[in-house]
Design an enzyme around this catalytic site. Structure first.
Site, PDB file in Angstrom:
ATOM      1  N   HIS A 254       2.298   0.300 -13.340  1.00  0.00           N
ATOM      2  CA  HIS A 254       3.098  -0.914 -13.505  1.00  0.00           C
ATOM      3  C   HIS A 254       4.585  -0.538 -13.445  1.00  0.00           C
ATOM      4  CE1 HIS A 254       3.802  -5.030 -14.583  1.00  0.00           C
ATOM      5  NE2 HIS A 254       4.718  -4.607 -15.448  1.00  0.00           N
TER       6      HIS A 254
ATOM      7  N   GLY B 261       0.786  -1.229   0.000  1.00  0.00           N
ATOM      8  CA  GLY B 261       0.000   0.000   0.000  1.00  0.00           C
ATOM      9  C   GLY B 261       0.817   1.278   0.000  1.00  0.00           C
ATOM     10  N   SER B 262       2.068   1.223  -0.485  1.00  0.00           N
ATOM     11  CA  SER B 262       2.849   2.476  -0.499  1.00  0.00           C
ATOM     12  C   SER B 262       2.267   3.454  -1.529  1.00  0.00           C
ATOM     13  CB  SER B 262       4.331   2.209  -0.770  1.00  0.00           C
ATOM     14  OG  SER B 262       4.515   1.714  -2.071  1.00  0.00           O
ATOM     15  N   ASN B 263       1.735   2.943  -2.620  1.00  0.00           N
ATOM     16  CA  ASN B 263       1.092   3.848  -3.592  1.00  0.00           C
ATOM     17  C   ASN B 263      -0.215   4.412  -3.031  1.00  0.00           C
ATOM     18  OD1 ASN B 263       2.501   4.086  -6.342  1.00  0.00           O
ATOM     19  ND2 ASN B 263       2.742   1.939  -5.795  1.00  0.00           N
TER      20      ASN B 263
ATOM     21  N   MET C 226      -3.368  -7.410  -7.354  1.00  0.00           N
ATOM     22  CA  MET C 226      -2.743  -8.559  -7.998  1.00  0.00           C
ATOM     23  C   MET C 226      -3.706  -9.488  -8.724  1.00  0.00           C
ATOM     24  SD  MET C 226       0.304  -7.821  -7.458  1.00  0.00           S
ATOM     25  CE  MET C 226       1.244  -9.261  -7.942  1.00  0.00           C
TER      26      MET C 226
ATOM     27  N   ASN D  10      -4.109   1.980 -13.860  1.00  0.00           N
ATOM     28  CA  ASN D  10      -3.168   1.062 -13.214  1.00  0.00           C
ATOM     29  C   ASN D  10      -1.764   1.626 -13.325  1.00  0.00           C
ATOM     30  OD1 ASN D  10      -2.255  -1.362 -11.978  1.00  0.00           O
ATOM     31  ND2 ASN D  10      -1.626  -2.150 -13.978  1.00  0.00           N
TER      32      ASN D  10
END
Ligand code: GRF
Length: 190
Positions: A106, A12-14, A87, A104
């Site tokens: 990536h 959850g750093s983003n 994921m 998203n």
């Protein structure tokens, strides 16, 4: 668009970077959906006062579960879905339902290294360039229209760990900015 839901599976750093960037703005996430029980991101959402739900999407009934998720998101009047380390592959029916409303991030320069463990695979292949891609989600895995990319050249002293840290720093720097621009109506034009 203002009501944002984040879908995540892990650290959850983003998610945190998004929350920090959007503090006291109309873009602050209103919902966190996590498919894994006890993932750190659930605790991060709790600490920040963001409604968080554990919502598994098991392979054997992914379409039905995604249908329930879709209804839940509509009930919460969600306008934009942000995947941040989510994921699971979302079924085509869900993606169609939310066409052009799912973003998203990536950790590779797509189309190279889609899928899991992108940074490690790029490192193993001896790549010189590393970076991030922010894209719209389509029915494929990391194949949707690209909105933004940023990259850097590997330095001789870099290790896999230092490269991972650099990639994550780029993610935290640019994902909130692109989400905000997208929510405000910006679209990439070639
Ligand atoms: C990030 O590298 C993101 O690009 C990828 O999964 C990772 C999630 O990290 N899709 P975090 O959970 O946001 O820390």
């Amino acid at each position: 668009m203002t009501r944002l839901a984040v879908l995540a599976s892990g650290t959850g750093s983003n998610f945190e970077a998004i929350c920090e960037a959007f503090e006291k703005t109309p873009y602050y996430p209103v919902l966190l959906i996590c498919d894994r029980k006890d993932a750190p991101v659930l605790h991060k959402a709790e600490r920040r006062g963001v409604e968080s739900l554990h919502f598994p999407l098991p392979a054997q009934e992914r379409e039905e579960a995604a249908g329930r998720l879709s209804r839940l998101l509509r009930e919460r009047e969600i306008e934009l879905i942000v995947l941040a380390g989510f994921m699971k592959v979302l079924p085509p029916v869900f993606v169609k339902d939310w066409k052009d409303k799912i973003l998203n991030i990536h950790p590779s320069i797509l189309p190279r290294y889609p899928g899991t463990e992108a940074i490690r695979r790029a490192w193993d292949a001896g790549e010189e360039w590393f970076g991030i891609t922010i894209h719209l989600v389509d029915e494929g895995v990391d194949t949707g229209p690209i909105l933004f990319q940023n990259m850097f050249h590997r330095l001789p002293e870099d290790t896999l760990e230092s490269l991972e840290n650099k990639v994550h720093r780029l993610e935290h720097l640019y994902y909130p900015e692109i989400i905000l621009k997208f929510a405000q109506g910006w679209r990439r034009t070639k």
